[in-house]
Motif scaffolding. Structure first.
Motif, PDB file in Angstrom:
ATOM      1  N   GLU A 126     -12.221  26.849  31.955  1.00 14.31           N
ATOM      2  CA  GLU A 126     -12.442  27.950  32.883  1.00 14.31           C
ATOM      3  C   GLU A 126     -13.904  27.984  33.326  1.00 14.31           C
ATOM      4  OE1 GLU A 126     -11.296  32.645  32.789  1.00 14.31           O
ATOM      5  OE2 GLU A 126     -12.586  31.931  31.169  1.00 14.31           O
ATOM      6  N   THR A 156       2.993  30.363  33.458  1.00 17.87           N
ATOM      7  CA  THR A 156       2.094  30.876  34.500  1.00 17.87           C
ATOM      8  C   THR A 156       0.642  30.702  34.052  1.00 17.87           C
ATOM      9  OG1 THR A 156       2.335  33.126  33.582  1.00 17.87           O
ATOM     10  CG2 THR A 156       3.772  32.508  35.414  1.00 17.87           C
ATOM     11  N   ALA A 157       0.109  31.723  33.391  1.00 17.99           N
ATOM     12  CA  ALA A 157      -1.273  31.652  32.902  1.00 17.99           C
ATOM     13  C   ALA A 157      -1.329  32.255  31.504  1.00 17.99           C
ATOM     14  CB  ALA A 157      -2.203  32.421  33.832  1.00 17.99           C
ATOM     15  N   SER A 162      -6.656  33.913  34.676  1.00 14.16           N
ATOM     16  CA  SER A 162      -6.052  34.178  35.977  1.00 14.16           C
ATOM     17  C   SER A 162      -5.195  33.011  36.417  1.00 14.16           C
ATOM     18  CB  SER A 162      -7.144  34.429  37.022  1.00 14.16           C
ATOM     19  OG  SER A 162      -6.583  34.465  38.323  1.00 14.16           O
ATOM     20  N   LYS A 163      -4.013  33.349  36.954  1.00 15.60           N
ATOM     21  CA  LYS A 163      -3.150  32.291  37.483  1.00 15.60           C
ATOM     22  C   LYS A 163      -3.746  31.656  38.727  1.00 15.60           C
ATOM     23  CE  LYS A 163      -0.170  35.511  40.082  1.00 15.60           C
ATOM     24  NZ  LYS A 163      -0.666  35.115  41.438  1.00 15.60           N
ATOM     25  N   ASP A 164      -4.751  32.298  39.303  1.00 19.02           N
ATOM     26  CA  ASP A 164      -5.418  31.780  40.498  1.00 19.02           C
ATOM     27  C   ASP A 164      -6.674  30.978  40.179  1.00 19.02           C
ATOM     28  OD1 ASP A 164      -3.562  33.026  42.251  1.00 19.02           O
ATOM     29  OD2 ASP A 164      -4.617  34.938  41.977  1.00 19.02           O
ATOM     30  N   ASP A 165      -6.953  30.802  38.894  1.00 20.07           N
ATOM     31  CA  ASP A 165      -8.117  30.006  38.513  1.00 20.07           C
ATOM     32  C   ASP A 165      -7.953  28.585  39.063  1.00 20.07           C
ATOM     33  OD1 ASP A 165      -9.764  28.149  36.720  1.00 20.07           O
ATOM     34  OD2 ASP A 165     -10.385  30.115  35.977  1.00 20.07           O
ATOM     35  N   PRO A 166      -8.994  28.007  39.670  1.00 17.89           N
ATOM     36  CA  PRO A 166      -8.861  26.652  40.233  1.00 17.89           C
ATOM     37  C   PRO A 166      -8.556  25.585  39.188  1.00 17.89           C
ATOM     38  CG  PRO A 166     -11.152  27.386  40.236  1.00 17.89           C
ATOM     39  CD  PRO A 166     -10.320  28.585  39.928  1.00 17.89           C
ATOM     40  N   ILE A 168      -6.391  26.164  36.598  1.00 15.99           N
ATOM     41  CA  ILE A 168      -5.228  26.639  35.853  1.00 15.99           C
ATOM     42  C   ILE A 168      -4.316  25.495  35.435  1.00 15.99           C
ATOM     43  CG2 ILE A 168      -3.766  27.056  37.856  1.00 15.99           C
ATOM     44  CD1 ILE A 168      -4.082  29.236  34.659  1.00 15.99           C
ATOM     45  N   ASP A 169      -4.341  24.381  36.176  1.00 13.22           N
ATOM     46  CA  ASP A 169      -3.516  23.232  35.805  1.00 13.22           C
ATOM     47  C   ASP A 169      -3.901  22.678  34.436  1.00 13.22           C
ATOM     48  OD1 ASP A 169      -5.958  22.467  37.173  1.00 13.22           O
ATOM     49  OD2 ASP A 169      -5.229  20.397  37.091  1.00 13.22           O
TER      50      ASP A 169
END
Length: 224
Positions: A126, A156-157, A162-166, A168-169
């Motif tokens: 992160e 999801t996360a 955050s699921k929108d973290d760049p 997250i993969d």
């Protein structure tokens, strides 16, 4: 280096067709001969790893299956597996090798990180995922492994992320390891030992990076 004998594959194929105690008892002498050959090969791999690493333990997994809580009651594994553990708290990651007709492979990394380690890895990704992405994108590493295994992920996360973290993969992973399969022809080839060591050695930059992550806090201060 010692080789994997074809008799080992022949035995495992026959065991798959006759996975019962009576057959094993009747063929135990052949099993022991193959185990001796495999252990000699494993020792060569241990010695090879020790030229650039420090291996604390070589563990040969039992051929007997734990069937207490399994619907599959066949008593024996139809593969032979071994792991190589690195020495010391400052050396993280582990090597693994599986010998099985049609499904042989090596692997390396972190299969089941403890909760504190899992959180630390996720926090690092992160905070700054550029170093790990650089390692994963290195041409020889990418050719050999493709990338981190994504079989074990949250949907999801993880909690607190955050699921929108760049990244997250990467953060979604619950395990952090890579796999490289070997064909039967490769396993039985004279240079299989060198082939295994080549792929294990490709892991060192990854292990060095993850070891640093897991032995420091987010400020880079040592935890040891």
């Amino acid at each position: 280096m010692n080789r994997i004998p074809k008799t080992c594959f022949d035995f495992l194929k026959a065991l798959k067709r006759n996975n019962n105690k009576d057959w094993m008892d009747a063929n135990r002498a052949e099993y022991k001969r193959n185990e001796a050959a495999l252990k000699a090969f494993y020792q060569d791999i241990t010695d090879g790893l020790n030229t650039n690493d420090v291996i604390e333990r070589t563990k040969v997994f039992r051929i007997n299956r734990d069937i207490r809580f399994s619907k599959d009651k066949t008593p024996y594994n139809v593969h032979r597996s071994v792991s190589f553990s690195r020495e010391g708290a400052h050396r993280r990651g582990g090597y693994y090798l599986r010998i099985e007709p049609g499904a042989s492979a090596m692997a390396g990394g972190f299969w089941g990180p403890e909760p504190a380690d899992l959180l630390r890895i996720r926090k690092e990704f992160e905070f700054d995922a550029e170093p790990i992405r650089k390692i994963l994108a290195e041409p020889k590493f990418k050719e050999a492994f493709g990338g981190l295994n994504t079989e074990y992920q949250v949907k999801t996360a993880p909690k607190g992320f955050s699921k929108d973290d760049p990244n997250i993969d990467l953060i979604k992973n619950k395990a952090f390891f890579v796999v490289h399969p070997f064909t039967d022809k490769e396993v039985l080839a004279p240079d299989f030992g060198e082939n295994v060591l080549y792929h294990f050695e490709l892991l060192r930059p990854y292990f060095d990076y993850m070891s640093e992550v897991l032995t420091t806090d987010l400020n880079g201060e040592s935890l040891l």
